[in-house]
Design an enzyme around this catalytic site. Structure first.
Site, PDB file in Angstrom:
ATOM      1  N   LEU A  33       0.809  -1.224   0.000  1.00 22.09           N
ATOM      2  CA  LEU A  33       0.000   0.000   0.000  1.00 22.09           C
ATOM      3  C   LEU A  33       0.838   1.269   0.000  1.00 22.09           C
ATOM      4  O   LEU A  33       1.938   1.311   0.546  1.00 22.09           O
ATOM      5  CB  LEU A  33      -0.933  -0.006   1.218  1.00 22.09           C
ATOM      6  CG  LEU A  33      -1.887  -1.193   1.321  1.00 22.09           C
ATOM      7  CD1 LEU A  33      -2.766  -1.068   2.570  1.00 22.09           C
ATOM      8  CD2 LEU A  33      -2.762  -1.325   0.077  1.00 22.09           C
ATOM      9  N   HIS A  37      -3.572   4.235  -2.451  1.00 19.13           N
ATOM     10  CA  HIS A  37      -4.539   3.309  -1.852  1.00 19.13           C
ATOM     11  C   HIS A  37      -5.221   3.964  -0.648  1.00 19.13           C
ATOM     12  O   HIS A  37      -6.430   3.853  -0.470  1.00 19.13           O
ATOM     13  CB  HIS A  37      -3.838   2.047  -1.336  1.00 19.13           C
ATOM     14  CG  HIS A  37      -3.201   1.195  -2.384  1.00 19.13           C
ATOM     15  ND1 HIS A  37      -1.846   1.047  -2.489  1.00 19.13           N
ATOM     16  CD2 HIS A  37      -3.741   0.424  -3.362  1.00 19.13           C
ATOM     17  CE1 HIS A  37      -1.570   0.212  -3.479  1.00 19.13           C
ATOM     18  NE2 HIS A  37      -2.703  -0.178  -4.035  1.00 19.13           N
ATOM     19  N   GLN A  61      -5.401 -12.612 -12.656  1.00 18.24           N
ATOM     20  CA  GLN A  61      -5.345 -11.399 -13.475  1.00 18.24           C
ATOM     21  C   GLN A  61      -3.942 -11.101 -13.983  1.00 18.24           C
ATOM     22  O   GLN A  61      -3.728 -10.106 -14.673  1.00 18.24           O
ATOM     23  CB  GLN A  61      -5.921 -10.204 -12.725  1.00 18.24           C
ATOM     24  CG  GLN A  61      -5.053  -9.646 -11.616  1.00 18.24           C
ATOM     25  CD  GLN A  61      -5.778  -8.605 -10.802  1.00 18.24           C
ATOM     26  OE1 GLN A  61      -6.733  -8.893 -10.102  1.00 18.24           O
ATOM     27  NE2 GLN A  61      -5.331  -7.355 -10.904  1.00 18.24           N
ATOM     28  N   LYS A 149      -6.416   5.713 -11.691  1.00 22.52           N
ATOM     29  CA  LYS A 149      -5.147   5.333 -12.324  1.00 22.52           C
ATOM     30  C   LYS A 149      -5.399   4.145 -13.260  1.00 22.52           C
ATOM     31  O   LYS A 149      -4.859   4.090 -14.357  1.00 22.52           O
ATOM     32  CB  LYS A 149      -4.108   4.947 -11.278  1.00 22.52           C
ATOM     33  CG  LYS A 149      -2.765   4.618 -11.894  1.00 22.52           C
ATOM     34  CD  LYS A 149      -1.705   4.513 -10.852  1.00 22.52           C
ATOM     35  CE  LYS A 149      -1.690   3.155 -10.209  1.00 22.52           C
ATOM     36  NZ  LYS A 149      -1.014   2.136 -11.041  1.00 22.52           N
ATOM     37  N   ASP A 150      -6.219   3.211 -12.793  1.00 20.45           N
ATOM     38  CA  ASP A 150      -6.593   2.068 -13.624  1.00 20.45           C
ATOM     39  C   ASP A 150      -7.943   2.396 -14.264  1.00 20.45           C
ATOM     40  O   ASP A 150      -8.974   1.832 -13.910  1.00 20.45           O
ATOM     41  CB  ASP A 150      -6.651   0.811 -12.763  1.00 20.45           C
ATOM     42  CG  ASP A 150      -5.305   0.550 -12.105  1.00 20.45           C
ATOM     43  OD1 ASP A 150      -4.386   0.119 -12.803  1.00 20.45           O
ATOM     44  OD2 ASP A 150      -5.163   0.835 -10.901  1.00 20.45           O
ATOM     45  N   ARG A 187       4.283  -0.739  -7.991  1.00 23.58           N
ATOM     46  CA  ARG A 187       5.418  -1.169  -8.813  1.00 23.58           C
ATOM     47  C   ARG A 187       6.561  -0.146  -8.813  1.00 23.58           C
ATOM     48  O   ARG A 187       7.670  -0.488  -9.258  1.00 23.58           O
ATOM     49  CB  ARG A 187       4.967  -1.428 -10.248  1.00 23.58           C
ATOM     50  CG  ARG A 187       4.061  -2.649 -10.385  1.00 23.58           C
ATOM     51  CD  ARG A 187       3.799  -2.964 -11.845  1.00 23.58           C
ATOM     52  NE  ARG A 187       3.090  -4.225 -12.017  1.00 23.58           N
ATOM     53  CZ  ARG A 187       1.774  -4.334 -12.067  1.00 23.58           C
ATOM     54  NH1 ARG A 187       1.019  -3.258 -11.938  1.00 23.58           N
ATOM     55  NH2 ARG A 187       1.201  -5.512 -12.214  1.00 23.58           N
TER      56      ARG A 187
HETATM   57  P1  AMP Z   1      -3.878  -2.319  -6.749  1.00 26.60           P
HETATM   58  O1  AMP Z   1      -3.407  -2.698  -5.383  1.00 26.60           O
HETATM   59  O2  AMP Z   1      -2.788  -1.852  -7.644  1.00 26.60           O
HETATM   60  O3  AMP Z   1      -4.764  -3.376  -7.361  1.00 26.60           O
HETATM   61  O4  AMP Z   1      -4.796  -1.048  -6.553  1.00 26.60           O
HETATM   62  C1  AMP Z   1      -5.919  -1.088  -5.707  1.00 26.60           C
HETATM   63  C2  AMP Z   1      -6.754   0.122  -5.984  1.00 26.60           C
HETATM   64  O5  AMP Z   1      -6.014   1.295  -5.695  1.00 26.60           O
HETATM   65  C3  AMP Z   1      -7.186   0.201  -7.452  1.00 26.60           C
HETATM   66  O6  AMP Z   1      -8.526   0.658  -7.514  1.00 26.60           O
HETATM   67  C4  AMP Z   1      -6.232   1.234  -8.000  1.00 26.60           C
HETATM   68  O7  AMP Z   1      -6.750   1.931  -9.118  1.00 26.60           O
HETATM   69  C5  AMP Z   1      -6.064   2.154  -6.817  1.00 26.60           C
HETATM   70  N1  AMP Z   1      -4.838   2.942  -6.953  1.00 26.60           N
HETATM   71  C6  AMP Z   1      -3.604   2.485  -7.196  1.00 26.60           C
HETATM   72  N2  AMP Z   1      -2.733   3.496  -7.324  1.00 26.60           N
HETATM   73  C7  AMP Z   1      -3.446   4.640  -7.171  1.00 26.60           C
HETATM   74  C8  AMP Z   1      -3.122   6.018  -7.219  1.00 26.60           C
HETATM   75  N3  AMP Z   1      -1.888   6.462  -7.459  1.00 26.60           N
HETATM   76  N4  AMP Z   1      -4.124   6.922  -7.011  1.00 26.60           N
HETATM   77  C9  AMP Z   1      -5.387   6.495  -6.783  1.00 26.60           C
HETATM   78  N5  AMP Z   1      -5.753   5.201  -6.733  1.00 26.60           N
HETATM   79  C10 AMP Z   1      -4.799   4.285  -6.928  1.00 26.60           C
END
Ligand code: AMP
Length: 279
Positions: A33, A37, A61, A149-150, A187
């Site tokens: 995190l 997040h 995924q 972001k996604d 990442r």
């Molecule tokens: P992940 O752990 O990468 O699957 O991300 C979990 C959630 O956090 C997803 O909805 C992402 O789009 C969101 N997220 C990741 N990075 C960011 C960021 N820089 N700003 C806002 N939300 C983010």
């Protein structure tokens, strides 16, 4: 904060909360995190009586074994961050808990899941739909929070919720960035110091490119972005597309949509970085 590993335990806990009329917000994550997040968690805490965060690195995924193997895992640190952010339940299941039998479901969201990430990461969104539908079934949230972001992921999750007729409100949250503009990502820790220094070029170029609209054509803006980033030795643009933010169909003219969004993926060395910008 309660830490639960089983779906049954989570359901029992949340049934009690819902039984006394409490609303439930949910933030699905893969852990490692960062503040991006946490901004979702903060919103989830503010807008609901109970906030649930899941941490699960979902194998279905990942289309790249190496990406899955090297995905950062920092559960103890994540727990401390979630506790401080006011999270009520951390759901951290094992792979056997989420996939007691193989998930053979095949989803079809048409264009939304076929373009961009769908084209470059075959099967990725099917895996996302599998895990998010399972998590939604376990949590049954009133609201679920996803980061812009996604960008494409939000469109796919909305389509999935509609297709499965799930009574959940999908809430899109803005991208959180480092001070130099780089979109926060789990990442980013995999970047070498040299790559980390170069990586803000992506966000900087996207931002610069908004100044050219609508004077330059869609094609000219695309070429500007791709050339500027590819000019940097350690960077390689995998794709950059300017799409209608609702349908994700590529646009040819600025007048094709009222919601143009530029979506990019860049390899910085071996690290795959994703970002987007609204025009
Ligand atoms: P992940 O752990 O990468 O699957 O991300 C979990 C959630 O956090 C997803 O909805 C992402 O789009 C969101 N997220 C990741 N990075 C960011 C960021 N820089 N700003 C806002 N939300 C983010």
């Amino acid at each position: 904060m309660k830490i639960v590993n089983s779906i049954e335990e989570l359901r029992t806990g949340l049934a009690q909360e819902k039984g006394v009329g409490r609303s439930v917000g949910f933030v699905p994550t893969m852990g490692a995190l960062h503040d991006g997040h946490l901004s979702l968690v903060k919103q989830g805490v503010e807008e609901n009586d109970v906030c649930v965060v899941s941490i699960f690195v979902n194998p279905t995924q990942f289309n790249d074994r190496n990406d899955l193997a090297t995905y950062p895992r920092t559960l103890d640190k994540d727990c401390a961050m979630l506790e401080a952010a006011g999270c009520d339940y951390l759901f951290a299941p094992s792979e056997a808990e989420m996939y007691p039998v193989p998930d053979t479901r095949r989803f079809d969201f048409g264009t939304l899941s076929q373009v961009m990430e769908g084209a470059y990461r075959p099967g990725h969104f099917n895996g996302v739909a599998q895990i998010v539908s399972k998590l939604f079934d376990a949590v049954k949230p009133d609201r679920a929070y996803f980061g812009e972001k996604d960008f494409q992921q939000i469109a796919v999750v909305r389509a999935m919720a509609k297709q499965l007729d799930l009574p959940v409100q999908i809430i899109a949250c803005p991208i959180l960035r480092e001070e130099d503009g780089l979109a926060m990502s789990s990442r980013n820790v995999r970047l070498t110091p040299g790559q980390r220094q170069k990586a803000p070029l992506i966000a900087r170029t996207l931002k610069e490119s908004t100044n050219f609209v609508p004077g330059k054509s869609v094609r000219e803006v695309m070429e500007y972005v791709v050339h500027t980033i590819n000019n940097e030795q350690v960077m390689r643009v995998e794709y950059f597309e300017i799409v209608d933010g609702h349908t994700l169909e590529a646009i040819e003219n600025w007048t094709d949509t009222t919601y143009p969004v530029g979506c990019i993926v860049v390899y910085c060395g071996e690290v795959r970085l994703i970002d987007n910008i609204k025009y």
